[in-house]
Design a protein around this motif. Structure first.
Motif, PDB file in Angstrom:
ATOM      1  N   THR A 127       0.854  -1.179   0.000  1.00  0.00           N
ATOM      2  CA  THR A 127       0.000   0.000   0.000  1.00  0.00           C
ATOM      3  C   THR A 127       0.892   1.231   0.000  1.00  0.00           C
ATOM      4  OG1 THR A 127      -1.650  -1.190   1.287  1.00  0.00           O
ATOM      5  CG2 THR A 127      -1.824   1.204   1.254  1.00  0.00           C
ATOM      6  N   LYS A 128       0.654   2.128  -0.933  1.00  0.00           N
ATOM      7  CA  LYS A 128       1.421   3.373  -1.015  1.00  0.00           C
ATOM      8  C   LYS A 128       0.919   4.320   0.066  1.00  0.00           C
ATOM      9  CE  LYS A 128       4.071   6.171  -3.609  1.00  0.00           C
ATOM     10  NZ  LYS A 128       5.414   6.316  -3.170  1.00  0.00           N
ATOM     11  N   THR A 129       1.820   4.819   0.900  1.00  0.00           N
ATOM     12  CA  THR A 129       1.467   5.768   1.953  1.00  0.00           C
ATOM     13  C   THR A 129       2.408   6.958   1.857  1.00  0.00           C
ATOM     14  OG1 THR A 129       2.875   4.599   3.520  1.00  0.00           O
ATOM     15  CG2 THR A 129       0.558   4.026   3.541  1.00  0.00           C
ATOM     16  N   GLY A 130       1.895   8.050   1.370  1.00  0.00           N
ATOM     17  CA  GLY A 130       2.743   9.222   1.168  1.00  0.00           C
ATOM     18  C   GLY A 130       3.838   8.905   0.170  1.00  0.00           C
ATOM     19  N   ARG A 131       5.085   9.087   0.587  1.00  0.00           N
ATOM     20  CA  ARG A 131       6.217   8.790  -0.295  1.00  0.00           C
ATOM     21  C   ARG A 131       6.747   7.376  -0.113  1.00  0.00           C
ATOM     22  NH1 ARG A 131      10.562  13.278   0.354  1.00  0.00           N
ATOM     23  NH2 ARG A 131      11.528  11.923  -1.160  1.00  0.00           N
ATOM     24  N   GLY A 132       6.196   6.637   0.829  1.00  0.00           N
ATOM     25  CA  GLY A 132       6.704   5.299   1.116  1.00  0.00           C
ATOM     26  C   GLY A 132       5.684   4.213   0.805  1.00  0.00           C
ATOM     27  N   TRP A 133       6.031   3.010   1.204  1.00  0.00           N
ATOM     28  CA  TRP A 133       5.186   1.838   0.996  1.00  0.00           C
ATOM     29  C   TRP A 133       5.016   1.102   2.311  1.00  0.00           C
ATOM     30  CZ3 TRP A 133       3.140   0.744  -3.755  1.00  0.00           C
ATOM     31  CH2 TRP A 133       3.707   1.372  -4.849  1.00  0.00           C
ATOM     32  N   ASP A 134       3.825   0.577   2.552  1.00  0.00           N
ATOM     33  CA  ASP A 134       3.577  -0.334   3.661  1.00  0.00           C
ATOM     34  C   ASP A 134       3.511  -1.731   3.061  1.00  0.00           C
ATOM     35  OD1 ASP A 134       3.462   1.665   5.526  1.00  0.00           O
ATOM     36  OD2 ASP A 134       1.282   1.782   5.543  1.00  0.00           O
ATOM     37  N   ILE A 135       4.448  -2.584   3.461  1.00  0.00           N
ATOM     38  CA  ILE A 135       4.571  -3.931   2.908  1.00  0.00           C
ATOM     39  C   ILE A 135       4.318  -4.924   4.035  1.00  0.00           C
ATOM     40  CG2 ILE A 135       6.057  -5.524   1.651  1.00  0.00           C
ATOM     41  CD1 ILE A 135       7.794  -2.974   0.983  1.00  0.00           C
ATOM     42  N   THR A 136       3.350  -5.798   3.863  1.00  0.00           N
ATOM     43  CA  THR A 136       3.046  -6.766   4.913  1.00  0.00           C
ATOM     44  C   THR A 136       4.059  -7.905   4.883  1.00  0.00           C
ATOM     45  OG1 THR A 136       1.596  -8.101   3.535  1.00  0.00           O
ATOM     46  CG2 THR A 136       0.571  -6.287   4.768  1.00  0.00           C
ATOM     47  N   PRO A 137       4.278  -8.542   6.034  1.00  0.00           N
ATOM     48  CA  PRO A 137       5.156  -9.718   6.057  1.00  0.00           C
ATOM     49  C   PRO A 137       4.677 -10.801   5.089  1.00  0.00           C
ATOM     50  CG  PRO A 137       4.755  -8.949   8.281  1.00  0.00           C
ATOM     51  CD  PRO A 137       3.841  -8.164   7.379  1.00  0.00           C
TER      52      PRO A 137
END
Length: 71
Positions: free
Chosen positions: A48-58
């Protein structure tokens, strides 16, 4: 299940399955962050793109490992 969270060079272990950043995912996979970012761009790793970064699940990290790294 225990999760490793890495951000800004700091790691913590918890029971919380909070998402990882691209550098933490890269460390977990044994690849460079640029490899993770390329996988995110071309859709071979989900996140999931969050701002300038990414949230990556395990789970996304493990799916990428199984499908693309053969480890």
């Amino acid at each position: 299940m225990v999760h490793l969270h890495v951000a800004g060079g700091l790691a913590r272990v918890s029971d919380d399955p909070a998402p990882w950043l691209d550098a933490g995912a890269a460390r977990a996979l044994g690849v460079k962050p640029v490899t993770v970012r390329a996988a995110l761009r071309n859709g071979t790793m989900t996140a999931t793109k969050t701002g300038r970064g990414w949230d990556i699940t395990p789970e996304a990290v493990e799916a990428y490992r199984a499908d693309h790294l053969g480890r």
